[in-house]
Design an enzyme around this catalytic site. Sequence first.
Site, mmCIF file in Angstrom:
data_model
loop_
_atom_site.group_PDB
_atom_site.id
_atom_site.type_symbol
_atom_site.label_atom_id
_atom_site.label_comp_id
_atom_site.label_asym_id
_atom_site.label_seq_id
_atom_site.Cartn_x
_atom_site.Cartn_y
_atom_site.Cartn_z
ATOM 1 N N HIS A 1 30.813 19.351 -8.804
ATOM 2 C CA HIS A 1 29.602 18.658 -9.264
ATOM 3 C C HIS A 1 28.886 19.417 -10.377
ATOM 4 C CE1 HIS A 1 28.410 21.693 -6.458
ATOM 5 N NE2 HIS A 1 27.158 21.571 -6.846
ATOM 6 N N ASP A 2 29.351 20.613 -10.720
ATOM 7 C CA ASP A 2 28.720 21.397 -11.793
ATOM 8 C C ASP A 2 29.558 21.420 -13.062
ATOM 9 O OD1 ASP A 2 26.645 22.174 -10.067
ATOM 10 O OD2 ASP A 2 27.733 23.938 -9.379
ATOM 11 N N ASP B 1 25.057 7.643 0.619
ATOM 12 C CA ASP B 1 24.553 8.089 1.917
ATOM 13 C C ASP B 1 25.699 8.334 2.890
ATOM 14 O OD1 ASP B 1 25.262 5.446 2.712
ATOM 15 O OD2 ASP B 1 23.313 4.738 2.014
ATOM 16 N N ASP C 1 28.020 22.615 3.104
ATOM 17 C CA ASP C 1 27.510 23.513 2.077
ATOM 18 C C ASP C 1 26.462 24.417 2.721
ATOM 19 O OD1 ASP C 1 26.965 24.432 -0.642
ATOM 20 O OD2 ASP C 1 27.725 22.478 -1.254
ATOM 21 N N ASN D 1 23.250 1.164 1.784
ATOM 22 C CA ASN D 1 22.044 0.370 2.091
ATOM 23 C C ASN D 1 21.309 -0.143 0.851
ATOM 24 O OD1 ASN D 1 20.941 2.706 1.144
ATOM 25 N ND2 ASN D 1 19.709 3.164 2.954
ATOM 26 N N ASP E 1 26.976 4.071 -1.622
ATOM 27 C CA ASP E 1 25.669 3.696 -1.087
ATOM 28 C C ASP E 1 25.833 2.512 -0.131
ATOM 29 O OD1 ASP E 1 23.048 3.007 -0.647
ATOM 30 O OD2 ASP E 1 22.768 2.076 -2.621
ATOM 31 N N ASP F 1 19.915 1.270 -1.734
ATOM 32 C CA ASP F 1 18.771 1.945 -2.369
ATOM 33 C C ASP F 1 19.182 2.712 -3.631
ATOM 34 O OD1 ASP F 1 20.095 4.125 -1.342
ATOM 35 O OD2 ASP F 1 18.407 4.898 -0.157
ATOM 36 N N ASP G 1 27.046 28.631 -1.284
ATOM 37 C CA ASP G 1 26.448 28.546 -2.609
ATOM 38 C C ASP G 1 26.041 29.931 -3.136
ATOM 39 O OD1 ASP G 1 25.267 26.334 -4.434
ATOM 40 O OD2 ASP G 1 23.575 27.725 -4.216
ATOM 41 N N GLU H 1 31.084 30.639 -3.316
ATOM 42 C CA GLU H 1 30.920 30.398 -4.750
ATOM 43 C C GLU H 1 30.423 31.695 -5.376
ATOM 44 O OE1 GLU H 1 28.531 27.526 -7.889
ATOM 45 O OE2 GLU H 1 27.492 28.498 -6.226
HETATM 46 C C1 NOJ Z 1 25.508 26.276 -7.355
HETATM 47 C C2 NOJ Z 1 25.541 24.814 -7.081
HETATM 48 O O1 NOJ Z 1 26.861 24.357 -7.121
HETATM 49 C C3 NOJ Z 1 24.652 24.163 -8.112
HETATM 50 O O2 NOJ Z 1 24.778 22.764 -8.127
HETATM 51 C C4 NOJ Z 1 23.238 24.611 -7.852
HETATM 52 O O3 NOJ Z 1 22.408 24.133 -8.887
HETATM 53 C C5 NOJ Z 1 23.117 26.130 -7.797
HETATM 54 N N1 NOJ Z 1 24.186 26.764 -7.103
HETATM 55 C C6 NOJ Z 1 21.840 26.520 -7.112
HETATM 56 O O4 NOJ Z 1 21.905 26.222 -5.750
#
Ligand code: NOJ
Length: 560
Positions: free
Chosen positions: A330-331, A30, A99, A24, A22, A26, A200, A257
């Site tokens: 991130h999942d 960013d 993405d 700035n 980050d 907040d 995605d 994905e």
């Molecule tokens: C896969 C993404 O990696 C995930 O973070 C997202 O919640 C779902 N697709 C829906 O876009």
Amino acid sequence: MQTRKWWKEAVVYQVYPRSFNDSNGDGIGDIPGIIEKLDYLKELGIDVIWLSPVYDSPNDDNGYDISDYRNIMDEFGTMQDWEKLLAEMHQRGIKLVMDLVVNHTSDEHAWFVESKKSKANPYRDYYIWRPGKDGKEPNNWGSTFSGSAWQYDEATDEYFLHIFSKKQPDLNWENPTVRKEVYDMMKFWLDKGVDGFRMDVINFISKVEGLPDAPNPEGKRYASGSKYFMNGPRIHEFLQEMHREVLSKYDILTVGEMPGVRPPMAIDYTAEERNELNMVFTFEHVDVDSGPEGKWDLRPFDLIRLKEILTKWQDALHEKGWNSLYWNNHDQPRIVSRLGNDTKYRVKSAKMLGTLLHMMQGTPYIYQGEELGMTNVRFDSIDDYKDIEILNMYKEKIEQGKKHEDIMKSIYVKGRDNARTPMHWDDSENAGFTTGTPWIKVNPNYKEINAEQAIKDEKSVFHYYKNLIQLRKNNDIVVYGKYDLLLKDHPQVYAYTRTLEDEQLLVLANVSGEEQEIDIPSHIKPASEPEVFVTNDEKQPFNQKMTLQPWEARVYKYKV
Ligand code: NOJ
């Protein structure tokens, strides 16, 4: 014959912008914050950044719900900031993969706002609208984020489909105008100079005609409709069209994905002569510790099963398609907490897991903080969690009478927020991520685990990953060598070879906290003195019988 491609030789690093840096104050990462850290990434040696969505979004699902594909989210900066990011990356020889989220938009996207207005609206058919059936939803599909996959809309007395949250309506890919809009938008970014797309849930875009009810033998309120929306009847046609109209015109990296994809199908998606995608993200290996009820249904980790899965993919795609290699994103929960030991052997097991993956064939992806050996997090209160998937699941389970402690247990192991806590830059307040209040709490172990400390320490996970990346760059065998599994039934040791012409790598990894004695199969016959290629322990000479220390990884290289 294998073709040489830059994207086969590259190492990708994923930035989840909200949690990266980050600039700035907040509390939200960013784009200028990413620019500040490009030299750090250059030092690590990666070639490509995959940037999770930075487009305009109401953030129901942290940017995976896009309200304007051609603008940057205010919280992340401006288009000028983004252009500067791209220029600064290219100056350093780093490519940018954006993405592409086109299975659905946000319900705040202008197309959906129009679509909702009336059945006669020209945008109506951009989305999937259906009348109810017997006073209920049009079918029994459940949403990935709990509840029904349909949302009722009073104005027109119809339901729209949303496989994810109700603020993420699915686009109707049957409509050629939608496809054209998507292709134009892709060209908009490619013409700005981006180097590829991570797509995605791209294998969800073609749905089975008629959207039939899903089989529901247990009579659940909602069932999984995945067999009707994953890898649907027109998926290859759509991807080939996208390739013809857009992808073929640029020299880019594409990765789709694709939940629910298995190797024969993955070859169809990635075989070069089929003109679809470069590679896919499979889920099979990261589902290894899930039961039949899905990710929250925890199962013990079984190394033999993991070997079977990864080997199947390595074998099947060799010279036919191309693999992506990943432990984290991130999942997914943090790999060192999941398959390694995140306390006493954190550094050692993180290096072992890195070795195991980076010595395979495919394009490796590193998720921010993985190169530091960052770990899962445990917040006591559900209020400290921010992820819509976690929050919806928690609410649903509480309503079903499940106990708080039991639900939290599964969140600690599998929750997506494990990966989304802020990146650890140093040991100052909030790990140097922000001078403000972070949007999600920082993992309290940042004083011990952070980039500043890792850079100073030659023995850190960071330096080890840096070396793994260099080894790939300097040795064709790491990229192109053929994989063969050894010791298939060993419950704690993962061993394999890679072979290219007269060279071989022997990869040995102890995926346990106990010493392991192993016998190298007699068909492994080095024709030159094996040298240690990389190890997370003391260098040991090669022998037909060897002992691996807890969490040890050892790779030899020799002639055959
Ligand atoms: C896969 C993404 O990696 C995930 O973070 C997202 O919640 C779902 N697709 C829906 O876009």
